[in-house]
Design an enzyme around this catalytic site. Structure first.
Site: not given
Lengths: 251, 194
Positions: B77, B176, B178
């Site tokens: 990001c 993202h 994650e």
């Protein structure tokens, strides 16, 4: 194509999930981290945790909860409820929250939105607006929907985003808990006043209500609590149905 | 194998660490140049504001440490945006690992930030092994990297732009991983296996 988001909301008090009707008569709906994992497996797109703990222990309990949830799930989540300062926000983001939502503190001093977005980026600063019908418009309320802030809700959305809020979580106090559908007029008024995404909240009772807010208002996201916690609507079935109706959702 | 996660004033270092923990990876959250330089993999996360992040990195001389890394580096990001030359966010001079400029998302009828699950397309890197074209991943950002020679995946929000870039050992993801469910976890696993 960007999907419409379905967001279960978990109200937490002293580390447990609760949900009331029109912000009163709270019921216990279980362990937050456990619920979070279930929603994650069901392909919920995000989660929101609203902390309504009022004790001095609040901050420690909330930071612990955020760490547990962040370790358990792999979808984004927002934390709100009594967040007052950039320090609070830093603690929660540092513990693993993706976004924080701010309501009363921003009404008291919108500068907190500017400070937070400068420190952490506006994408993690959610302005929560609790709006109640008043005359031809809506007033913004603070302190969990109990106190009028004496400000027009649509104007407040415009001001709040100009201070740096990157998203609006828009709750209709009138519709909340009534299960008669989202307030479409309120949503349209706020969404057309700002350029940031707006989450519709308050009033979901059936799958049709979700379809309505996406079809009629092109809403970015819809949030609900009770109907999900008590399995009146299940996220996978809701998404399958929305998809069949031509709404772009994550499957 | 050790994966170092750059510890700096970015909001989401913890969730990035948790995501690698879930894969059973050995991770260390650090701003120690020695550990960063000698780890097998380095992750440069990022949620925040470009000028604030760059000021922090410069103050600690982490900017030069990151630029000099030779092992596979995953920038996420804001981390990916900071790999570029400049960002329109507070007119910030960035790390200049890649020649791109970062611009603000604008356009009629689009919401900014670009927030939510969007599809990625034209995948051209082993980091996307097992990931289908049109896979949905979680994005949240207001600035973007144009499509360029380094682009290895694209997405669309008002316009098409880079969902991921690669230059030499540097990989950048605008979304993202994650926070992108099983697909995101697979991409992180692929990074560990590069």
């Amino acid at each position: 194509m960007l999907a419409k988001r379905i967001i279960p909301c978990l109200d937490v008090k002293d580390g447990r999930t609760v949900k009331g009707t029109r912000f009163k008569d709270l019921r216990d709906a279980g362990d937050p981290a456990e619920l979070a994992r279930i929603y994650c497996e069901q392909k919920a797109d995000e989660l929101v945790f609203l902390d309504i703990t009022a004790t001095n222990e609040k901050r420690r309990v909330l930071v612990d909860l955020v760490s547990k949830v962040a370790a358990a799930i792999d979808i984004p989540f927002t934390v709100g409820g009594g967040i007052n300062s950039v320090d609070d926000i830093g603690l929660l983001l540092g513990a693993g929250a993706d976004k924080v939502s701010i309501n009363s503190a921003a009404l008291d001093d919108p500068q907190v939105l500017a400070d937070a977005s400068k420190c952490f980026g506006s994408q993690c600063v959610v302005l929560a607006i609790d709006a109640k019908r008043s005359g031809n418009g809506w007033e913004a309320y603070k302190n969990g929907g109990r106190v009028s802030a004496g400000m027009d809700a649509v104007e407040w959305a415009r001001v709040g985003t100009s201070f740096g809020a990157g998203e609006i979580l828009l709750t209709s106090i009138d519709a909340d808990g009534a299960k008669k559908g989202f307030d479409l007029e309120l949503y349209r008024s706020v969404a057309s006043a700002v350029a940031v995404p707006v989450i519709a909240s308050g009033g979901a009772g059936t799958k049709d209500h979700f379809l309505e807010i996406f079809q009629e208002c092109d809403a970015d996201a819809a949030l609900a609590a009770t109907v999900f916690h008590f399995k009146e609507i299940e996220v996978p079935a809701l998404k399958r149905w929305l998809n069949a109706c031509g709404i772009a959702v994550r499957m | 194998m050790r994966t170092a996660i750059v510890k700096y004033n970015s909001g989401n270092v913890r969730s990035v660490k948790y995501a690698f923990d879930r894969l059973g990876a050995e991770t260390v959250l650090t701003d120690d140049p020695e550990i960063l330089t000698t780890s097998d993999r380095v992750v440069f996360p990022g949620v925040g504001e470009a000028s604030t992040a760059m000021a922090y990195l410069r103050e600690r001389e982490l900017d030069n440490v990151i630029k000099a890394l030779r092992q596979p580096v995953l920038a996420i990001c804001l981390g990916m945006q900071l790999l570029g030359r400049t960002s329109e966010e507070s007119n910030t001079a960035c790390l200049d690992v890649l020649p791109f400029a970062v611009r603000r998302l604008e356009g009629r009828g689009i919401k900014v930030p670009h927030m939510g699950w969007n599809t990625i397309h034209d995948l051209t890197s082993p980091i996307f092994e097992g990931i289908a074209d049109s896979e949905q991943l979680y994005f949240v950002h207001s600035y973007y990297v144009e499509n360029c020679a380094a682009t290895i995946a694209k997405t669309f929000h008002g316009q098409t732009f880079s969902a991921a870039v690669r230059h030499a050992n540097f990989y950048g993801l605008q979304f993202h991983p994650e926070r992108s469910g099983p697909a995101g976890a697979r991409i992180l696993e692929n990074f560990l296996n590069l």
